[in-house]
Enzyme design. Structure first.
Site, PDB file in Angstrom:
ATOM      1  N   THR A  36       0.834  -1.220   0.000  1.00  0.00           N
ATOM      2  CA  THR A  36       0.000   0.000   0.000  1.00  0.00           C
ATOM      3  C   THR A  36       0.862   1.261   0.000  1.00  0.00           C
ATOM      4  OG1 THR A  36      -0.150   0.087   2.422  1.00  0.00           O
ATOM      5  CG2 THR A  36      -1.880  -1.139   1.280  1.00  0.00           C
ATOM      6  N   VAL A  58       7.461  -8.544   5.311  1.00  0.00           N
ATOM      7  CA  VAL A  58       7.843  -8.945   6.673  1.00  0.00           C
ATOM      8  C   VAL A  58       7.099 -10.191   7.156  1.00  0.00           C
ATOM      9  CG1 VAL A  58       8.545  -6.607   7.344  1.00  0.00           C
ATOM     10  CG2 VAL A  58       6.209  -7.373   7.842  1.00  0.00           C
ATOM     11  N   SER A  76       1.526  -2.488   7.664  1.00  0.00           N
ATOM     12  CA  SER A  76       0.152  -3.035   7.671  1.00  0.00           C
ATOM     13  C   SER A  76      -0.721  -2.128   6.829  1.00  0.00           C
ATOM     14  CB  SER A  76      -0.436  -3.056   9.094  1.00  0.00           C
ATOM     15  OG  SER A  76      -1.826  -3.351   9.021  1.00  0.00           O
ATOM     16  N   LYS A 106      14.327  -9.999  19.579  1.00  0.00           N
ATOM     17  CA  LYS A 106      14.893 -10.846  20.646  1.00  0.00           C
ATOM     18  C   LYS A 106      16.334 -11.228  20.290  1.00  0.00           C
ATOM     19  CE  LYS A 106      13.755 -15.407  22.409  1.00  0.00           C
ATOM     20  NZ  LYS A 106      14.009 -16.251  21.248  1.00  0.00           N
ATOM     21  N   TYR A 146      -8.552  -6.620  10.340  1.00  0.00           N
ATOM     22  CA  TYR A 146      -7.601  -5.605  10.817  1.00  0.00           C
ATOM     23  C   TYR A 146      -7.618  -5.554  12.341  1.00  0.00           C
ATOM     24  CZ  TYR A 146      -5.527  -0.868  11.249  1.00  0.00           C
ATOM     25  OH  TYR A 146      -4.747   0.229  11.560  1.00  0.00           O
ATOM     26  N   TYR A 160       5.939 -11.631  24.492  1.00  0.00           N
ATOM     27  CA  TYR A 160       7.406 -11.536  24.357  1.00  0.00           C
ATOM     28  C   TYR A 160       7.996 -10.684  25.479  1.00  0.00           C
ATOM     29  CZ  TYR A 160       8.544 -14.087  20.108  1.00  0.00           C
ATOM     30  OH  TYR A 160       8.779 -15.089  19.200  1.00  0.00           O
TER      31      TYR A 160
HETATM   32  P1  NAD Z   1       0.106   3.016   4.872  1.00  0.00           P
HETATM   33  O1  NAD Z   1      -0.737   2.059   4.100  1.00  0.00           O
HETATM   34  O2  NAD Z   1       0.383   4.335   4.264  1.00  0.00           O
HETATM   35  O3  NAD Z   1       1.504   2.348   5.226  1.00  0.00           O
HETATM   36  C1  NAD Z   1       1.660   0.993   5.515  1.00  0.00           C
HETATM   37  C2  NAD Z   1       2.939   0.510   4.853  1.00  0.00           C
HETATM   38  O4  NAD Z   1       3.171  -0.856   5.213  1.00  0.00           O
HETATM   39  C3  NAD Z   1       2.890   0.562   3.329  1.00  0.00           C
HETATM   40  O5  NAD Z   1       4.023   1.209   2.814  1.00  0.00           O
HETATM   41  C4  NAD Z   1       2.851  -0.911   2.925  1.00  0.00           C
HETATM   42  O6  NAD Z   1       3.416  -1.139   1.653  1.00  0.00           O
HETATM   43  C5  NAD Z   1       3.624  -1.553   4.064  1.00  0.00           C
HETATM   44  N1  NAD Z   1       3.342  -2.983   4.245  1.00  0.00           N
HETATM   45  C6  NAD Z   1       2.122  -3.583   4.387  1.00  0.00           C
HETATM   46  N2  NAD Z   1       2.267  -4.917   4.504  1.00  0.00           N
HETATM   47  C7  NAD Z   1       3.602  -5.174   4.448  1.00  0.00           C
HETATM   48  C8  NAD Z   1       4.376  -6.355   4.519  1.00  0.00           C
HETATM   49  N3  NAD Z   1       3.803  -7.571   4.666  1.00  0.00           N
HETATM   50  N4  NAD Z   1       5.724  -6.261   4.438  1.00  0.00           N
HETATM   51  C9  NAD Z   1       6.318  -5.052   4.304  1.00  0.00           C
HETATM   52  N5  NAD Z   1       5.637  -3.895   4.211  1.00  0.00           N
HETATM   53  C10 NAD Z   1       4.284  -3.950   4.280  1.00  0.00           C
HETATM   54  O7  NAD Z   1      -0.597   3.196   6.293  1.00  0.00           O
HETATM   55  P2  NAD Z   1      -0.250   4.190   7.502  1.00  0.00           P
HETATM   56  O8  NAD Z   1      -1.410   5.071   7.732  1.00  0.00           O
HETATM   57  O9  NAD Z   1       1.082   4.782   7.318  1.00  0.00           O
HETATM   58  O10 NAD Z   1      -0.212   3.174   8.723  1.00  0.00           O
HETATM   59  C11 NAD Z   1       1.020   2.691   9.250  1.00  0.00           C
HETATM   60  C12 NAD Z   1       0.776   1.873  10.499  1.00  0.00           C
HETATM   61  O11 NAD Z   1       0.104   2.674  11.481  1.00  0.00           O
HETATM   62  C13 NAD Z   1      -0.096   0.640  10.262  1.00  0.00           C
HETATM   63  O12 NAD Z   1       0.397  -0.425  11.065  1.00  0.00           O
HETATM   64  C14 NAD Z   1      -1.456   1.071  10.765  1.00  0.00           C
HETATM   65  O13 NAD Z   1      -2.218  -0.016  11.213  1.00  0.00           O
HETATM   66  C15 NAD Z   1      -1.081   2.018  11.902  1.00  0.00           C
HETATM   67  N6  NAD Z   1      -2.157   2.988  12.146  1.00  0.00           N
HETATM   68  C16 NAD Z   1      -2.318   4.085  11.347  1.00  0.00           C
HETATM   69  C17 NAD Z   1      -3.357   4.959  11.609  1.00  0.00           C
HETATM   70  C18 NAD Z   1      -3.562   6.219  10.807  1.00  0.00           C
HETATM   71  O14 NAD Z   1      -4.494   6.968  11.113  1.00  0.00           O
HETATM   72  N7  NAD Z   1      -2.755   6.540   9.832  1.00  0.00           N
HETATM   73  C19 NAD Z   1      -4.252   4.718  12.673  1.00  0.00           C
HETATM   74  C20 NAD Z   1      -4.062   3.567  13.433  1.00  0.00           C
HETATM   75  C21 NAD Z   1      -3.004   2.712  13.179  1.00  0.00           C
END
Ligand code: NAD
Ligand code: UDP
Length: 328
Positions: A36, A58, A76, A106, A146, A160
């Site tokens: 994404t 990952v 994610s 770890k 999610y 952990y």
């Molecule tokens: P985003 O989609 O812009 O960034 C997520 C990144 O993770 C992307 O670059 C994607 O390519 C990468 N990714 C996904 N699966 C992967 C994998 N298996 N291996 C390697 N890379 C992978 O989203 P974001 O808004 O930047 O969110 C980042 C984190 O923050 C996420 O974990 C999300 O759950 C958490 N989060 C964000 C918000 C928000 O409001 N932006 C709110 C709650 C939680």
């Protein structure tokens, strides 16, 4: 020089975290598989001595040479539309990806911070949400992929911590916005701004009485930075408590952009939380943190960013990499 691994580095939050840790003088190892994310979010860092990028999913075993001091696990999908399109990948990155990264932490004796979310509270029955609220999540609903991945992520991280004595931190992020969000990721801010820039009507889901509380990215990054360096190991909310209904928010966007037409109403997606506001008492007390950026200023900065994007970005309906990853 401290060395930090940031996963999800080509995404919205991950790329801003890379900027911050580079600025603080860390050596940043950035990792992403672009499912994404976007190369453009980190291209300004390529070539720096203290920045390296590794293309890697990952959910597969992670091998990294040398020492490592910190891990920020931000990989994610994060938008409801994204994780509905790639549900299995979403579950895997929260579960298998987190397990791999905990194993790496770890092995390296590194401190690991995970990006959890306000979605662990589901459609909350306690308002505002405090960290000791256990949540109201539909495990088998469309958003469950999610929410439950993130809940598992918190559980395995605490396991952990307790069982292996690993240094861990858990941030529960509430809706955060700013430059580098993907215009077509379906989240409300890029969705409304994209519609405004195309001169379309704004699509409010439901009757627009559901609420959210929007935090500007710089404030979020500051909170995460402070949490990583603190010694607090339980989950902590980071978000802006200034709550607004989605209908009011659409009206603000119409005012800000001057280009959107009017509001039109669409069905409310299943399990869309009706209210959301972080209680940030813990963050204030423990991290001496609170958000500083008003929505007015944050939205101005964000709108100006989206205005500078090439015109064709406005008309892309989905992410170019989904198809390729779904085949795997
Ligand atoms: P985003 O989609 O812009 O960034 C997520 C990144 O993770 C992307 O670059 C994607 O390519 C990468 N990714 C996904 N699966 C992967 C994998 N298996 N291996 C390697 N890379 C992978 O989203 P974001 O808004 O930047 O969110 C980042 C984190 O923050 C996420 O974990 C999300 O759950 C958490 N989060 C964000 C918000 C928000 O409001 N932006 C709110 C709650 C939680
Ligand atoms: N929303 C909306 N119109 C859109 C996109 C989203 O009304 O075009 C609503 C959505 O139903 C939710 C809120 O805006 O109530 C925030 O949605 P988002 O996808 O940004 O994040 P969520 O907080 O639901 O994870």
């Amino acid at each position: 020089m401290k060395k930090i691994l940031i996963t999800g580095a080509a995404g919205f939050l991950g790329s801003h975290l890379c900027d911050r840790f580079i600025k603080e003088g860390y050596h940043v190892v950035a990792m992403d598989n672009f499912i994404t994310g976007d190369e453009k979010n980190i291209e300004h860092l390529q070539g720096l001595d203290n920045f390296e990028f590794i293309t890697h999913d990952v959910t597969n075993f992670i091998e990294l040479q040398g020492r490592l001091d910190y891990i920020l696990h931000f990989a994610s999908p994060a938008s409801p539309i994204d994780y509905l399109k790639i549900p299995i990948q979403t579950l895997k990155v929260g579960a298998l990806g987190t397990h791999n990264l905990l194993g790496l932490a770890k092995a390296k004796n590194a401190r690991m911070l995970i990006a959890s979310t306000s979605e662990v509270y589901g459609d909350p029955l306690v308002h505002p949400q405090t960290e000791n609220y256990y949540g109201n999540v539909n495990t088998i609903g469309p958003r469950g992929v999610y929410d439950e991945a993130k809940r598992f992520q918190e559980s395995i991280t605490m396991a952990y911590h307790r069982f292996h004595g690993l240094e861990t931190r858990i941030v529960r992020i509430f809706n955060t916005y700013g430059p580098r969000m993907r215009l077509n990721d379906g989240r409300v801010i890029p969705a409304f701004i994209g519609q405004a820039l195309r001169g379309e009507d704004l699509t409010v889901f439901g009757d627009g009485s559901q609420t959210r509380s929007f935090c500007f990215v710089d404030d979020q990054v500051e909170g995460i930075y402070r949490l990583l360096l603190s010694d607090y190991t339980n989950p902590i909310n980071i978000g802006n408590p200034h709550e607004i209904t989605i209908k009011q928010f659409a009206e603000e966007i119409i005012k800000l952009t001057g280009t959107a037409q009017k509001i039109i109403y669409r069905d409310l997606p299943q399990d869309d939380p009706l209210q959301r506001q972080p209680d940030i008492t813990l963050a204030k007390t423990i991290l001496n943190w609170e958000p500083k950026t008003s929505r007015e200023l944050g939205m101005k900065i964000t709108y100006n960013y989206f205005k500078t994007l090439p015109k064709e970005a406005l008309y892309k309906s989905k992410h170019k990499n989904f198809k390729e990853h779904i085949k795997k």
